[in-house]
Design an enzyme around this catalytic site. Structure first.
Site, mmCIF file in Angstrom:
data_model
loop_
_atom_site.group_PDB
_atom_site.id
_atom_site.type_symbol
_atom_site.label_atom_id
_atom_site.label_comp_id
_atom_site.label_asym_id
_atom_site.label_seq_id
_atom_site.Cartn_x
_atom_site.Cartn_y
_atom_site.Cartn_z
ATOM 1 N N ARG A 24 0.828 -1.211 0.000
ATOM 2 C CA ARG A 24 0.000 0.000 0.000
ATOM 3 C C ARG A 24 0.872 1.275 0.000
ATOM 4 N NH1 ARG A 24 -0.385 4.641 2.643
ATOM 5 N NH2 ARG A 24 0.082 3.553 4.583
ATOM 6 N N ASP A 25 1.654 1.480 1.045
ATOM 7 C CA ASP A 25 2.427 2.727 1.142
ATOM 8 C C ASP A 25 3.504 2.753 0.058
ATOM 9 O OD1 ASP A 25 3.401 5.143 2.128
ATOM 10 O OD2 ASP A 25 3.406 4.493 4.202
ATOM 11 N N HIS A 218 5.146 4.351 12.712
ATOM 12 C CA HIS A 218 5.213 4.320 11.243
ATOM 13 C C HIS A 218 6.207 5.390 10.813
ATOM 14 C CE1 HIS A 218 3.017 3.933 7.245
ATOM 15 N NE2 HIS A 218 3.594 5.106 7.076
ATOM 16 N N HIS A 220 8.942 6.956 8.210
ATOM 17 C CA HIS A 220 9.615 7.041 6.914
ATOM 18 C C HIS A 220 11.081 7.379 7.193
ATOM 19 C CE1 HIS A 220 6.205 6.594 4.086
ATOM 20 N NE2 HIS A 220 5.521 6.849 5.184
ATOM 21 N N CYS A 251 4.509 9.281 0.195
ATOM 22 C CA CYS A 251 3.116 9.702 0.065
ATOM 23 C C CYS A 251 3.042 10.658 -1.113
ATOM 24 C CB CYS A 251 2.629 10.378 1.341
ATOM 25 S SG CYS A 251 0.950 10.988 1.160
ATOM 26 N N ASN A 260 9.468 3.993 3.565
ATOM 27 C CA ASN A 260 9.318 3.617 4.970
ATOM 28 C C ASN A 260 10.576 2.915 5.461
ATOM 29 O OD1 ASN A 260 6.438 3.372 3.700
ATOM 30 N ND2 ASN A 260 6.100 3.519 5.903
HETATM 31 P P1 HMG Z 1 -13.910 13.707 -2.123
HETATM 32 O O1 HMG Z 1 -14.216 14.514 -0.931
HETATM 33 O O2 HMG Z 1 -15.015 12.935 -2.726
HETATM 34 O O3 HMG Z 1 -13.195 14.655 -3.109
HETATM 35 O O4 HMG Z 1 -12.707 12.698 -1.818
HETATM 36 P P2 HMG Z 1 -13.143 14.745 -4.669
HETATM 37 O O5 HMG Z 1 -14.231 15.632 -5.083
HETATM 38 O O6 HMG Z 1 -11.754 15.153 -5.000
HETATM 39 O O7 HMG Z 1 -13.457 13.284 -5.233
HETATM 40 C C1 HMG Z 1 -12.852 12.843 -6.366
HETATM 41 C C2 HMG Z 1 -13.662 11.730 -7.018
HETATM 42 O O8 HMG Z 1 -13.433 10.519 -6.295
HETATM 43 C C3 HMG Z 1 -15.168 11.920 -7.036
HETATM 44 O O9 HMG Z 1 -15.645 11.286 -8.222
HETATM 45 C C4 HMG Z 1 -15.630 11.104 -5.862
HETATM 46 O O10 HMG Z 1 -16.954 10.655 -5.952
HETATM 47 C C5 HMG Z 1 -14.688 9.922 -5.933
HETATM 48 P P3 HMG Z 1 -16.048 12.121 -9.538
HETATM 49 O O11 HMG Z 1 -17.231 12.912 -9.131
HETATM 50 O O12 HMG Z 1 -14.851 13.004 -9.830
HETATM 51 O O13 HMG Z 1 -16.318 11.082 -10.562
HETATM 52 N N1 HMG Z 1 -14.483 9.225 -4.665
HETATM 53 C C6 HMG Z 1 -14.225 7.914 -4.576
HETATM 54 N N2 HMG Z 1 -14.132 6.937 -5.502
HETATM 55 C C7 HMG Z 1 -13.843 5.688 -5.064
HETATM 56 N N3 HMG Z 1 -13.637 5.400 -3.761
HETATM 57 C C8 HMG Z 1 -13.719 6.344 -2.807
HETATM 58 C C9 HMG Z 1 -14.026 7.659 -3.219
HETATM 59 N N4 HMG Z 1 -14.168 8.817 -2.539
HETATM 60 C C10 HMG Z 1 -14.451 9.770 -3.426
HETATM 61 N N5 HMG Z 1 -13.504 6.024 -1.532
HETATM 62 C C11 HMG Z 1 -11.001 11.634 -0.526
HETATM 63 C C12 HMG Z 1 -11.964 12.781 -0.660
HETATM 64 C C13 HMG Z 1 -10.587 11.580 0.900
HETATM 65 C C14 HMG Z 1 -11.685 10.351 -0.929
HETATM 66 C C15 HMG Z 1 -9.792 11.900 -1.454
HETATM 67 O O14 HMG Z 1 -9.201 13.075 -1.027
HETATM 68 C C16 HMG Z 1 -8.798 10.769 -1.379
HETATM 69 O O15 HMG Z 1 -9.015 9.699 -1.925
HETATM 70 N N6 HMG Z 1 -7.635 10.971 -0.669
HETATM 71 C C17 HMG Z 1 -6.690 9.892 -0.442
HETATM 72 C C18 HMG Z 1 -5.282 10.331 -0.574
HETATM 73 C C19 HMG Z 1 -4.367 9.166 -0.269
HETATM 74 O O16 HMG Z 1 -4.712 8.015 -0.458
HETATM 75 N N7 HMG Z 1 -3.133 9.475 0.226
HETATM 76 C C20 HMG Z 1 -2.170 8.474 0.547
HETATM 77 C C21 HMG Z 1 -2.523 7.671 1.767
HETATM 78 S S1 HMG Z 1 -2.156 8.486 3.291
HETATM 79 C C22 HMG Z 1 -0.475 8.120 3.594
HETATM 80 O O17 HMG Z 1 0.191 7.596 2.736
HETATM 81 C C23 HMG Z 1 0.078 8.377 4.963
HETATM 82 C C24 HMG Z 1 0.290 7.103 5.793
HETATM 83 O O18 HMG Z 1 1.176 6.201 5.157
HETATM 84 C C25 HMG Z 1 0.836 7.482 7.173
HETATM 85 C C26 HMG Z 1 2.067 8.392 7.117
HETATM 86 O O19 HMG Z 1 3.080 8.030 6.476
HETATM 87 O O20 HMG Z 1 1.976 9.468 7.728
HETATM 88 C C27 HMG Z 1 -1.037 6.364 6.032
HETATM 89 MG MG MG Z 2 3.327 6.302 5.224
#
Ligand code: HMG
Ligand code: MG
Length: 311
Positions: A24-25, A218, A220, A251, A260
């Site tokens: 995933r990450d 967690h 990095h 990310c 990581n």
């Molecule tokens: P939203 O509020 O719906 O915003 O999504 P949007 O208007 O930008 O949505 C875009 C499109 O996605 C829309 O469709 C939504 O309906 C659709 P359109 O109208 O354009 O056709 N949509 C979805 N489709 C499928 N599955 C869903 C979904 N949700 C909306 N679940 C949201 C807000 C939070 C969903 C968006 O901002 C998002 O997906 N963010 C994720 C970002 C991400 O994955 N980042 C990496 C993970 S975090 C990380 O890596 C940190 C971590 O490792 C810890 C660390 O290291 O600190 C965990």
């Molecule tokens: Mg991470």
């Protein structure tokens, strides 16, 4: 392959659960989309190497993270999970939960932020609005009997806002854990933490009733501190550590995030200290070596490089 000499370090726990985040990450940050069959093969190989918890994919918006748009396909290729808790997936909202439940998952992870800038950049909303987005997700997940983890990103520092105060991070952690999550993972998204800061945050969390038995770390490895920080957390009583096979990771919404903590580097350190992980280091290194060939780039892990140098 050689392994480390084993000398038991009495100040470390007897056993550590490694929460593998590479599929995933790691793969969320690849410049190209890795085929679903390769992802499934990676997850199978990691499980065969003894990793009991593997964060498999994300049910986020495919517009935001196209690299993991094939989440349902990957899970279908893997078939039913063993314990139901062995393959958590990221879920940001109710739409994501619907998709995850349809795919048969037994464990999910929500992911908030300690800082406002990263909340906006990663989730398109403020810290408070993100908690509101997660609230119905956690409530329904618990009704369904799912295990729920809460990540908090930028616990130590943020590329836009600078250092993050311990109390600010602890507030964000408490807000998500108050939703009813089982486990908290402290994200050092850009790798800026150092050991004193890690222990200070663990102390602050304990002061708020969030003891080390519910906390994972967690890290990095941007500044080469991930293993040192992990050891400091283990000495403070943490027993769950996030790591990524071969040191993949980052990310896409935090430009300065690199990989990581590499799972191989962690396993080498723990094995040498007489700490049980259940992981077969040789099988893991072979898996990272295979993945490097698939991704066409060397692993950043020091242990992978030492044990299986790229020809
Ligand atoms: P939203 O509020 O719906 O915003 O999504 P949007 O208007 O930008 O949505 C875009 C499109 O996605 C829309 O469709 C939504 O309906 C659709 P359109 O109208 O354009 O056709 N949509 C979805 N489709 C499928 N599955 C869903 C979904 N949700 C909306 N679940 C949201 C807000 C939070 C969903 C968006 O901002 C998002 O997906 N963010 C994720 C970002 C991400 O994955 N980042 C990496 C993970 S975090 C990380 O890596 C940190 C971590 O490792 C810890 C660390 O290291 O600190 C965990
Ligand atoms: Mg991470």
């Amino acid at each position: 392959m050689p392994g480390p000499d084993v000398v038991r370090a009495k100040d470390l726990p007897e056993r550590v659960r490694i929460y593998e985040v590479g599929p995933r990450d790691g793969l969320q940050n690849e410049p190209t989309v890795v085929p679903a069959a390769t992802k499934a093969e990676l997850i199978r190989r990691l499980a065969a190497a003894g990793l009991g918890t593997i964060e498999t994919t994300s049910f986020v918006s495919p517009r935001w993270v196209p690299q993991l748009a094939d989440a349902a396909e990957v899970l279908a290729l893997l078939g039913p999970s063993g314990t139901g808790r062995d393959r958590p997936v990221l879920v940001p909202n109710e739409r994501g939960l619907d998709r995850a439940v349809a795919a048969g998952v037994g464990a999910i992870a929500i992911f908030g932020s300690a800082t406002e800038t990263f909340a906006q950049r990663n989730l398109g909303r403020s810290v408070a609005e993100s908690v509101a987005m997660f609230r119905p997700v956690v409530a329904r997940a618990r009704d369904l009997g799912l295990w729920v983890r809460a990540y908090v990103s930028m616990c130590f520092g943020d590329p836009w806002e600078g250092p993050v105060r311990v109390e600010q991070a602890a507030d964000a952690c408490a807000a998500l854990m108050d939703l009813g999550c089982d486990e908290l993972s402290l994200g050092d998204t850009i790798g800026v933490a150092t050991t004193g800061h890690v222990v200070a945050l663990l102390d602050a969390l304990e002061g708020r009733g969030l003891g080390v038995e519910r906390v994972a770390v967690h890290f990095h490895d941007t500044y080469g501190q991930a293993l040192a920080n992990t050891m400091a957390a283990l000495r403070r009583g943490v027993t769950v550590v996030d790591a990524s096979a071969g040191g993949l990771g980052g990310c896409p919404y935090a430009g300065s995030a690199t990989g990581n903590l590499a799972t191989e580097d962690l396993v080498w350190a723990l094995e040498g200290a007489g700490v049980a992980t259940g992981v077969d280091l040789d099988a893991l290194v072979a898996t990272s070596r295979w993945l490097s060939a698939e991704l066409n780039r060397p692993s950043p892990s020091a242990v992978v490089t030492a044990l299986a140098p790229t020809p």
